[in-house]
Design a protein around this motif. Sequence first.
Motif, short mmCIF file in Angstrom:
data_model
loop_
_atom_site.label_atom_id
_atom_site.label_comp_id
_atom_site.label_asym_id
_atom_site.label_seq_id
_atom_site.Cartn_x
_atom_site.Cartn_y
_atom_site.Cartn_z
N TYR A 229 -2.83 -3.48 3.63
CA TYR A 229 -3.53 -2.21 3.56
C TYR A 229 -5.05 -2.35 3.55
O TYR A 229 -5.75 -1.37 3.74
CB TYR A 229 -3.12 -1.45 2.29
CG TYR A 229 -1.64 -1.42 2.05
CD1 TYR A 229 -0.81 -0.64 2.83
CD2 TYR A 229 -1.06 -2.19 1.04
CE1 TYR A 229 0.56 -0.61 2.62
CE2 TYR A 229 0.30 -2.17 0.81
CZ TYR A 229 1.12 -1.39 1.60
OH TYR A 229 2.46 -1.38 1.39
N MET A 230 -5.59 -3.54 3.31
CA MET A 230 -7.02 -3.71 3.09
C MET A 230 -7.56 -4.90 3.87
O MET A 230 -6.85 -5.88 4.11
CB MET A 230 -7.33 -3.91 1.60
CG MET A 230 -6.89 -2.79 0.71
SD MET A 230 -7.25 -3.13 -1.03
CE MET A 230 -6.45 -1.73 -1.81
N GLY A 231 -8.82 -4.79 4.27
CA GLY A 231 -9.50 -5.88 4.95
C GLY A 231 -10.96 -5.92 4.55
O GLY A 231 -11.58 -4.88 4.30
N LEU A 232 -11.53 -7.11 4.51
CA LEU A 232 -12.92 -7.31 4.10
C LEU A 232 -13.60 -8.19 5.15
O LEU A 232 -13.07 -9.22 5.56
CB LEU A 232 -12.99 -7.98 2.73
CG LEU A 232 -14.39 -8.28 2.18
CD1 LEU A 232 -15.16 -6.98 1.96
CD2 LEU A 232 -14.29 -9.06 0.88
N TRP A 254 -3.74 3.15 3.52
CA TRP A 254 -2.49 3.12 2.75
C TRP A 254 -1.78 4.45 3.00
O TRP A 254 -2.00 5.43 2.32
CB TRP A 254 -2.78 2.95 1.25
CG TRP A 254 -1.61 2.46 0.47
CD1 TRP A 254 -0.31 2.41 0.86
CD2 TRP A 254 -1.63 1.97 -0.88
NE1 TRP A 254 0.49 1.92 -0.13
CE2 TRP A 254 -0.30 1.64 -1.21
CE3 TRP A 254 -2.63 1.79 -1.81
CZ2 TRP A 254 0.03 1.15 -2.46
CZ3 TRP A 254 -2.30 1.29 -3.05
CH2 TRP A 254 -0.98 0.96 -3.37
N ARG A 255 -0.93 4.47 4.03
CA ARG A 255 -0.34 5.72 4.47
C ARG A 255 0.60 6.32 3.44
O ARG A 255 0.69 7.54 3.33
CB ARG A 255 0.39 5.50 5.79
CG ARG A 255 -0.53 5.13 6.95
CD ARG A 255 0.20 5.09 8.26
NE ARG A 255 -0.69 4.79 9.37
CZ ARG A 255 -0.31 4.72 10.64
NH1 ARG A 255 0.98 4.92 10.95
NH2 ARG A 255 -1.17 4.45 11.58
N ARG A 256 1.32 5.48 2.74
CA ARG A 256 2.25 6.02 1.74
C ARG A 256 1.52 6.77 0.64
O ARG A 256 2.08 7.68 0.02
CB ARG A 256 3.09 4.90 1.15
CG ARG A 256 4.10 4.30 2.12
CD ARG A 256 4.98 3.27 1.44
NE ARG A 256 5.97 2.73 2.35
CZ ARG A 256 6.88 1.81 1.99
NH1 ARG A 256 6.89 1.36 0.74
NH2 ARG A 256 7.74 1.37 2.87
N TRP A 285 -8.56 10.93 0.49
CA TRP A 285 -7.35 10.71 -0.31
C TRP A 285 -6.70 12.05 -0.57
O TRP A 285 -7.32 12.96 -1.14
CB TRP A 285 -7.70 10.02 -1.64
CG TRP A 285 -6.48 9.76 -2.49
CD1 TRP A 285 -5.21 9.51 -2.07
CD2 TRP A 285 -6.43 9.72 -3.92
NE1 TRP A 285 -4.37 9.31 -3.12
CE2 TRP A 285 -5.09 9.44 -4.28
CE3 TRP A 285 -7.39 9.89 -4.92
CZ2 TRP A 285 -4.68 9.34 -5.61
CZ3 TRP A 285 -6.98 9.78 -6.24
CH2 TRP A 285 -5.65 9.51 -6.58
N ARG A 286 -5.45 12.18 -0.17
CA ARG A 286 -4.66 13.36 -0.50
C ARG A 286 -3.79 12.99 -1.67
O ARG A 286 -2.67 12.49 -1.53
CB ARG A 286 -3.82 13.79 0.69
CG ARG A 286 -3.14 15.13 0.46
CD ARG A 286 -2.61 15.73 1.74
NE ARG A 286 -2.18 17.10 1.54
CZ ARG A 286 -1.70 17.89 2.50
NH1 ARG A 286 -1.61 17.41 3.73
NH2 ARG A 286 -1.33 19.12 2.24
N ALA A 287 -4.30 13.25 -2.89
CA ALA A 287 -3.62 12.81 -4.10
C ALA A 287 -2.27 13.50 -4.27
O ALA A 287 -1.35 12.91 -4.83
CB ALA A 287 -4.52 13.06 -5.31
N SER A 288 -2.16 14.74 -3.84
CA SER A 288 -0.90 15.48 -3.94
C SER A 288 -0.93 16.56 -2.87
O SER A 288 -1.88 16.67 -2.10
CB SER A 288 -0.71 16.08 -5.33
OG SER A 288 -1.68 17.09 -5.57
#
Length: 886
Positions: A229-232, A254-256, A285-288
């Motif tokens: 999910y992450m890259g640097l 992080w699609r989920r 971010w769509r928290a809910s």
Amino acid sequence: RRPEARPDTLVERLLRLEGYTPVEYRGDSAEFRAEDRVLRLRGNPEVKRADQTLTARDSLIYRERADFVEAYGEPKATGEGGEIVGDVMYYEIGRKRATVRGARTKITEGATWFVEGNVTQEAGERVYATSSTFTSDDRPEPAYHFKADRIMVIKNRVLVGRPAYLYFRNVPVFVLPFIVQDLERGRRSGVLIPRFEINDIVRTRSGRSVRGTGREISNVGYYWALNPYMGLELTGRWRSGSWTAVRGNFAYSWRRRFLNGGVDFENYWDADGGTRFSIAGNNAWRASERTDLSLRLDYASSSEFERNKSLDPNRQTQDISSSFSFNRRFDFGELSSGAELRQSIADGSETFSPTLNLNLNPFPLFAGVVFAPGSLRLSHNRRSPSDEILERQQGTRTTQVGTSPSLQLGQFTIAPSFSYQRNETDPLAALDSLAVPGTSAEVRRARAGRRGENASISLPLAYQINLIGGSHLSPSLSFSQEYIRRDTLFAPGEAAVIPDSLVDTYGAWVAASPRVTFGATLQTELFGFFGGFGNYSAIRHHLRPRLAYNYSPRVRQTDLQRRTFGLQGGREQNALTLGLDQTFEAKLRVPEPVEGPPAAVVAGDSIGRDSVGGDTTRNLGNRAQPQQARKITLLSLNTTSVVYNFARDDAGVRGFISPNLTNTIRSDLFGGVNLSIAHDLFEDAPGDRPGTVRRGAFRPFLTDVSTSLTLGQTSALFRWLGFARREEPDRATERGDTPAGAGRTPEAPPGGATATGNNQQAGAGPWSLSMRYSLQRERAVRLDSVPVRSSGGNQEVAGVLTFQPTRNWAVSWQTAYSVTDRRFHTHVLNFKRDLYRWQANFDFIRTPTGNTSFAFSVHLIDLPDLKADYNERNLGTDRPETNNNE
């Protein structure tokens, strides 16, 4: 067995045995030696095992004990690794390893490579070649190829050749110690490929000191795939004599969790010892289902440095902003909040604006009665000038609070509102002149900071009477009152600067006299229908006039109210507002249906919906009738409202009081025409007190003109002149259909775009010209009896031209010409040449601040890292002078 033979029962049972892999042999003749288990097939032999097939024209020898096959006579092997053909082949069936002398095969990894030479292929995973050539040119006589002593290809990983010689036809061009192409897909850790630039080979700025030699190294670093999910990424840059920089990038998806975004950070160490940094990013971010958060970052610690190092003409003149927003939806309403930090690249000033909004849903109290709590709005705005202009501009802060609930009783509406605003102006940072003896009171008042607060309360009552069609009349009655409190901040070493005549108006709230306003609004829509002409079956004229009247009787004012709100605060208000919008629309003619059987049963027609739910009649030609004829806008004219005042002013004059008038014209013809013209209607005249102004005589003054136009070879203008083909797509454009790609470059071709962003592919095709003209000027103020001439303002003509003069050339030119300064201050020019699998680019950029870039590059589309380029830049960061507008 022979090809025409059919397996008997015994053979079928043998083929179904578990734990065995069947091998099938075909040929004109077969010879089998039992003592050494060797089978010889002659006459177009073939061996098939699972998904591996081997054929030849001469003979094929299968050694069972070694599980080894020899093939002679143009052998060909097919299977998971593709297809390979050669002169002689040795094939290890168990290991799926084929060795071919004089091989000819192709490898499709990212691009398709055609390889000739001595090749060994292992199970489709690895390919080795010696004394071979390879190219991506699929023509019978390729224009270029590489020769390499050794080549290794690991599927989905890497292609390596060493040493590699590049040939154009049979002419060697240059030699490379090795050639590498990364074939892996997706994110993975690894060292990045550095980029090198050698600039300023020819020194043209003689006669003064020039810092730096124009060398630059960039993209030196490493990418780390932290997890799925992450890259640097961390890279370094260096420009000779100018700066050294480190850049970091953190990206995630992080699609989920409905979470994605990234952050870029770059820090510069200037050659003179200064440090600059910039940060940019976009996160969401769509928290809910009901909660959303977003964060956008774009900030530079030095606007001058950002302006000097940029080659983007738009970035040098625009504002950059960082913002945060939070949104939460409830059953009873919605809560949203956010903040924005806006930074001007042009002057370095910053504006910080946090906001908070609470919107409550309306709900019925009982039948016919609806209460809408409305919204509660809270906002703050703080503007800070940059360090460079701190002595010439003052910082400001503004805070606003407002709410506006409403109660609707059938056609009757009550909508009270309340608003509060606090304004603060900071004193100038350099206030030494305030303490200097002899400084005038006007200068001290102008440089001292001030505070001001005002609040207003209103209670409008309105009733709507529906008339014919869309017409309605809305009489209204409104009660309102305004409150003001003013103050002056203290300057260092001096008391508050307050004019003696206004001492009693500072420091305390002053209430204006309550006002009552009677009003009525009439709005209607009128339609006129006319016969058609040409491709238009009918013309419709749509009028939308608006008429509003407001009357507020004169109120008495005390001396304190008069000094605070002025005479206008108590003067009679008796005004009529007029507005008018009109549109001419045309309906296109519909093709007549042909005689014959119903469209749904005509043989050869495509019937039914496609996979994406397309129209069932999309392929039925002129037998498919649309549900409704398409309409276009021939001419749309919108005019801002004008106000006529029946009450007399101080000079005893009545008439139109609108300060300005704006007309906007739009049409769908010619690819879309937009024209906006604004006028300042009245000339300012000297006021009653020295240094003040009031509205003077009616003298319209042009203040703003902006227009844009897009033309192409399919534009209606060229159709009417007969300069283009009359195909169906062209006729649709003539009727007013703007091409989807008008004024925009096509999608990026293989190999990527150039530095100018010219993404169009080379090749003969349509041309496009987008032009924009703007004029901005202000009427000069006439003070006392001194005539002041108005300035010419600022005029600019900008345009984007893209065309493809031949099959292999593409040109893009973006420019802006200042009519005021009589010079071009922006150029973005790109020439692109298609060399089949190669591409050549010429780029030239000049920004408004004087930054220039010249670049020429030739790169292999299938191997973008293989390129020859030259790049010369002249940035503001390379120049020791502080004036970047030369």
